[in-house]
Design an enzyme around this catalytic site. Structure first.
Site, PDB file in Angstrom:
ATOM      1  N   GLU A 102       8.331   3.956   8.544  1.00 13.96           N
ATOM      2  CA  GLU A 102       8.890   5.108   7.837  1.00 13.96           C
ATOM      3  C   GLU A 102      10.373   5.350   8.093  1.00 13.96           C
ATOM      4  O   GLU A 102      11.097   5.823   7.212  1.00 13.96           O
ATOM      5  CB  GLU A 102       8.116   6.376   8.227  1.00 13.96           C
ATOM      6  CG  GLU A 102       6.960   6.717   7.315  1.00 13.96           C
ATOM      7  CD  GLU A 102       5.645   6.094   7.733  1.00 13.96           C
ATOM      8  OE1 GLU A 102       4.643   6.311   7.053  1.00 13.96           O
ATOM      9  OE2 GLU A 102       5.621   5.374   8.742  1.00 13.96           O
TER      10      GLU A 102
ATOM     11  N   ILE B 208      -0.356  -4.545   6.114  1.00 16.42           N
ATOM     12  CA  ILE B 208       0.005  -4.072   4.780  1.00 16.42           C
ATOM     13  C   ILE B 208       1.349  -4.645   4.341  1.00 16.42           C
ATOM     14  O   ILE B 208       2.023  -4.086   3.473  1.00 16.42           O
ATOM     15  CB  ILE B 208      -0.002  -2.537   4.730  1.00 16.42           C
ATOM     16  CG1 ILE B 208       0.944  -1.930   5.772  1.00 16.42           C
ATOM     17  CG2 ILE B 208      -1.405  -2.014   4.958  1.00 16.42           C
ATOM     18  CD1 ILE B 208       1.024  -0.410   5.723  1.00 16.42           C
TER      19      ILE B 208
ATOM     20  N   GLY C 166       0.824  -1.207   0.000  1.00 18.68           N
ATOM     21  CA  GLY C 166       0.000   0.000   0.000  1.00 18.68           C
ATOM     22  C   GLY C 166       0.855   1.253   0.000  1.00 18.68           C
ATOM     23  O   GLY C 166       0.690   2.148  -0.807  1.00 18.68           O
TER      24      GLY C 166
ATOM     25  N   GLN D 233      11.231  -4.523   7.777  1.00 25.64           N
ATOM     26  CA  GLN D 233      10.682  -3.177   7.602  1.00 25.64           C
ATOM     27  C   GLN D 233      11.772  -2.168   7.263  1.00 25.64           C
ATOM     28  O   GLN D 233      11.617  -1.336   6.368  1.00 25.64           O
ATOM     29  CB  GLN D 233       9.942  -2.736   8.870  1.00 25.64           C
ATOM     30  CG  GLN D 233       8.542  -3.277   8.975  1.00 25.64           C
ATOM     31  CD  GLN D 233       7.666  -2.727   7.860  1.00 25.64           C
ATOM     32  OE1 GLN D 233       7.262  -1.580   7.877  1.00 25.64           O
ATOM     33  NE2 GLN D 233       7.392  -3.544   6.868  1.00 25.64           N
TER      34      GLN D 233
ATOM     35  N   ASN E   5       9.599  -8.079  17.193  1.00 24.23           N
ATOM     36  CA  ASN E   5      10.087  -9.212  16.412  1.00 24.23           C
ATOM     37  C   ASN E   5      11.267  -8.746  15.558  1.00 24.23           C
ATOM     38  O   ASN E   5      11.080  -8.035  14.569  1.00 24.23           O
ATOM     39  CB  ASN E   5       8.968  -9.765  15.519  1.00 24.23           C
ATOM     40  CG  ASN E   5       9.378 -11.017  14.755  1.00 24.23           C
ATOM     41  OD1 ASN E   5      10.495 -11.145  14.287  1.00 24.23           O
ATOM     42  ND2 ASN E   5       8.443 -11.945  14.607  1.00 24.23           N
TER      43      ASN E   5
ATOM     44  N   LYS F 157      12.983 -10.100  13.331  1.00 26.75           N
ATOM     45  CA  LYS F 157      12.964 -10.529  11.928  1.00 26.75           C
ATOM     46  C   LYS F 157      12.053  -9.626  11.097  1.00 26.75           C
ATOM     47  O   LYS F 157      12.460  -9.099  10.047  1.00 26.75           O
ATOM     48  CB  LYS F 157      12.511 -11.985  11.825  1.00 26.75           C
ATOM     49  CG  LYS F 157      12.522 -12.526  10.398  1.00 26.75           C
ATOM     50  CD  LYS F 157      12.116 -13.993  10.345  1.00 26.75           C
ATOM     51  CE  LYS F 157      13.202 -14.889  10.894  1.00 26.75           C
ATOM     52  NZ  LYS F 157      12.906 -16.323  10.642  1.00 26.75           N
ATOM     53  N   THR F 158      10.810  -9.431  11.538  1.00 26.66           N
ATOM     54  CA  THR F 158       9.905  -8.557  10.788  1.00 26.66           C
ATOM     55  C   THR F 158      10.357  -7.105  10.892  1.00 26.66           C
ATOM     56  O   THR F 158      10.172  -6.322   9.953  1.00 26.66           O
ATOM     57  CB  THR F 158       8.459  -8.690  11.287  1.00 26.66           C
ATOM     58  OG1 THR F 158       8.396  -8.391  12.690  1.00 26.66           O
ATOM     59  CG2 THR F 158       7.924 -10.096  11.055  1.00 26.66           C
TER      60      THR F 158
ATOM     61  N   ARG G 215      11.249  -0.660  21.992  1.00 24.30           N
ATOM     62  CA  ARG G 215      11.258  -2.109  22.130  1.00 24.30           C
ATOM     63  C   ARG G 215      10.954  -2.777  20.794  1.00 24.30           C
ATOM     64  O   ARG G 215      10.006  -2.395  20.091  1.00 24.30           O
ATOM     65  CB  ARG G 215      10.201  -2.506  23.166  1.00 24.30           C
ATOM     66  CG  ARG G 215      10.195  -3.953  23.581  1.00 24.30           C
ATOM     67  CD  ARG G 215       9.014  -4.172  24.526  1.00 24.30           C
ATOM     68  NE  ARG G 215       9.050  -5.462  25.189  1.00 24.30           N
ATOM     69  CZ  ARG G 215       8.033  -5.950  25.910  1.00 24.30           C
ATOM     70  NH1 ARG G 215       6.931  -5.225  26.067  1.00 24.30           N
ATOM     71  NH2 ARG G 215       8.126  -7.133  26.491  1.00 24.30           N
TER      72      ARG G 215
END
Length: 748
Positions: free
Chosen positions: A715, A475, A249, A648, A641, A643-644, A638
């Site tokens: 961002e 998203i 998105g 990002q 995760n 990995k994710t 904090r």
């Protein structure tokens, strides 16, 4: 000896819980829900940028067997929105665009008709047979040619999230003129388009009772249902919007796009199910990152102390809405300069309203500011990193208040060490390999760490499993996964026993998924709902015969290893399954919300920070730029995760490279149309453009920002990249390119 307790899942790099569904094709997107009696709609777009429609001739299209209707402004149904105003959750001040409202053409590519047929192929062919006669008017789409028409934006509720520039402080003009070291520069940003992989589509399933089930590509089902309800005057109980998955998105799905209106209108009129899908070309007709012109001037003493800062910006907007961004405010947050003047104005043009695009305003403004800082460093003969450290502050000088946390100094230290910044030869064109010039550059990043109100439901089922839900969106950020972790951690359960659901307007309300606030916003609501379940479990425990929890307070218990336990004696425990069994065969269900703690937060600025270090290789003969390696160090509270979270930041870094070197929406001002409206001609970074990317998460504790101590990551990964790349290109070549993208013609 007893077995060790299962430790919490927060902070662990677990795989995406939705990963298998995505890679096996089980995950369905808006255009993939096959519903009974489905028809297909194709949108016809205007061929001019300004004027009005004189006539439509749809006879050839309607003469085809299987074409059901051609909707235009002449035969559209009467709608509630023509009588009362409406706003979606991301609407700027002004009058929102209304598809098929009247004969007026406001911008090139505007939707002017919808052809509905029994098959998609037939609808697409019939759309080519529509003949339209226009009365064309003179249009203006060139930002730089119309700067003299700039005006102050209209202000409204949006100012809460997009505040206007702060009032001037000190005496910039006097101090700047007296400064021994100063720079001034003009920076131009081309328009950009989002271009997510998944095209925009809406599938409306029409029930004989008139109820609608809508599968929409959106970053907020709540926003879509608000839009549909207001525009068509439909009670909420008669509409349900679902968006379980979204193929990208980047802000383009924050506002309801016109295919949603078209599909709902057609379904209600034809009393049939309808799917409307937009083409890649049509995805260039409903919002973009605005073209922007900025001026920056900095003044400093001989030791590098900055004492004068000027930053103004001119952004494009449509003729009907005032889309604004926070472009110029960042310098006053990052640097403790006492003589500051900032300004921000809009230039209305004959284009569609711009739209939030990853780090809206931030990546634009920080590029100009951080390139200007690099220019000042060279004027001073000072290392760019040392200049930033010299002007480091723990205060937001715009608001005269401290940050809730700010580990940017540690980002600088760790990032520079990992990159090897100390080995840099400061002289431009001093580093070379074969026929390539090598350049090193760096920049700072900053983004807001906001939290919005949201609600969530938690249900501990009779089988001991936990189901949690909220009407938010994933998203691509990993929302499914981190919400599962938060819920599991709160009630001391393994993630395998937790199911998190989202993307359904029947679920507890949540805001649009944008602004890097979803983890803090929905995560806090999920934590609160699970805590309410925990309190219900404690009440059940107290009622049990000879219970060791009689008289125990909430703050005295904890959850671990699927048990309720005493904090001071974890061996005193009752399993969650035992407690559910005490509930008379019923699940334990709690719905609650989480609000920002305004009293706790009002005296602090909440932000995420980053330090970016880049190495580029510029071919001396061809002018081509290759980004060899990037190190980004991020302080973001904090990390739920790693990995994710890393994904990002990597995604933001890739886009930063793409923005700095490739992305440009080319407008033909004679036609008032974006011409490179395809992925063949709108260039984005691909695998061959991406090399060594390194991410560092700097430890940062923040108990003010929200109950979880998290800050958003969507961002911050992109904000500092374009400036760092531009600075590295200067170091490599000695040529200062202030306009983005930095294409080879600007370097040759």
């Amino acid at each position: 000896m007893s077995a060790p307790l299962i430790t919490g899942s927060i902070g662990k790099p677990i795989n995406r819980v939705d990963g298998v569904d995505k890679v096996t094709g089980k995950a369905k997107y808006a255009a993939e829900f096959n519903v009974p009696d489905l028809t297909y709609g194709v949108v016809v777009s205007s061929a001019i940028a300004k004027g009005k429609i004189k006539s439509f001739d749809a006879s050839d299209a309607l003469g085809l067997d299987g074409v059901l209707q051609v909707f235009t402004h002449e035969n559209r149904p009467k709608l509630a929105w023509f009588d009362i105003s409406y706003k979606d959750q991301d609407a700027p001040p002004g009058a929102p665009f209304r598809p098929l409202h009247n004969a007026t053409i406001k911008y090139s590519g505007q939707p002017i008709a919808l052809v509905v047929a029994e098959t998609f192929e037939l609808a697409r062919y019939a759309a080519t047979l529509i003949r339209v006669e226009y009365e064309e008017a003179t249009h203006e789409t060139d930002l730089e040619a119309n700067l003299h028409k700039a005006r102050k934006p209209k202000h409204g509720v949006a100012d809460l999230l997009k505040p206007p520039p702060p009032k001037p402080r000190g005496d910039f003009d006097k101090v700047y003129n007296e400064d021994p070291n100063k720079m001034a520069g003009r920076y131009v940003h081309a328009a950009e388009h989002h271009n997510p992989m998944e095209l925009f589509a809406t599938t409306v399933s029409y029930d004989k009772s008139g109820k609608l089930t809508i599968y929409d590509k959106t970053q907020g089902v709540t926003n879509s249902i608000l839009y549909v309800s207001q525009v068509f005057n439909i009670p909420f109980k008669d509409v349900r919007v679902l968006s379980p998955y979204m193929g990208g998105g980047f802000g383009s799905g924050l506002r309801p796009q016109y295919q949603l209106f078209m599909a709902v209108m057609a379904a209600r009129e034809l009393k049939r199910s309808v799917r409307v899908s937009l083409t890649r070309q049509q995805m260039f007709t409903f919002g973009h990152r605005p073209a922007t012109v900025q001026n920056v001037a900095l003044g400093a003493l001989a030791d590098g102390t900055m004492n004068a800062l000027y930053h103004d910006a001119y952004g494009e907007t449509s003729q009907f809405e005032d889309y604004t961004e926070v472009v110029v405010n960042w310098g006053g947050q990052l640097y403790p300069t006492e003589n500051v003047k900032m300004d921000y104005k809009l230039v209305p043009l004959d284009v569609y309203s711009p739209l939030d695009m990853r780090a809206p305003g931030g990546v634009t403004g920080m590029h100009a500011l951080e390139v200007a800082m690099d220019e000042l460093a060279y004027d001073l003969g000072m290392d760019p990193l040392q200049l930033r450290l010299k002007n480091y502050t723990d205060m937001d000088h715009n608001e005269k208040r401290p940050y809730s946390s700010k580990e940017l100094r540690e980002c600088f230290r760790q990032g520079a060490e990992r990159f090897g910044w100390n080995s840099r030869n400061p002289e431009p064109r001093s580093m070379k390999k074969d026929h390539n010039l090598i350049g090193w550059g760096m920049a700072t990043g900053i983004w807001d760490a906001n939290q919005m109100p949201a609600r969530a439901e938690a249900v501990l089922m009779v089988n001991g499993k936990l189901r949690v839900s909220s009407a938010t969106a994933d998203i691509g950020t990993g929302t499914y996964t981190i919400m599962t972790q938060i819920a599991a951690d709160t009630l001391g359960m393994p993630v395998s026993d937790v199911l998190f659901k989202l993307g359904d307007s029947d679920m507890p309300i949540a805001p649009i998924s944008g602004g890097s606030w979803t983890a803090a916003t929905v995560g806090s609501a999920v934590k609160a709902a699970c805590e309410e379940v925990g309190k219900s479990l404690l009440k059940l425990a107290k009622k049990m015969p000879d219970s060791p929890f009689k008289g125990v307070k909430w703050e005295d218990v904890t959850f671990a290893d699927k048990h309720l336990r005493l904090k001071n004696d974890p061996l005193v425990a009752i399993s969650l399954q035992t407690l559910v069994d005490q509930n008379g065969g019923k699940a334990i269900r709690e719905i609650t919300g989480a609000l920002p703690n305004a009293f706790k937060q009002k005296n602090y600025t909440r932000s995420t920070h980053s330090a970016v270090f880049v190495e580029v290789m510029v071919d001396e003969e061809l002018g081509t730029v290759k980004v060899n390696r990037v190190v980004t160090a991020v302080a973001s509270g904090r990390i739920i995760n790693p990995k994710t979270a890393r994904s990002q930041i990597l995604g933001g870094m890739v886009w930063g490279i793409s923005k700095a070197l490739e992305e440009e929406s080319v407008m033909d001002h004679n036609l008032g149309r974006f011409m490179n409206h395809s992925l063949a001609e709108y260039h984005v970074a691909v695998n061959a453009d991406i090399h060594d990317l390194d991410v560092i998460f700097v430890e940062e504790h923040d108990d003010i920002v929200n109950p979880l101590g998290v800050k958003g990551l969507g961002e911050i990964g992109i904000v500092g990249l374009p400036a760092a790349i531009a600075n590295a290109v200067f170091h490599a070549t000695g040529r200062r390119v202030r306009d983005l993208p930095i294409t080879l013609d600007k370097l040759l």
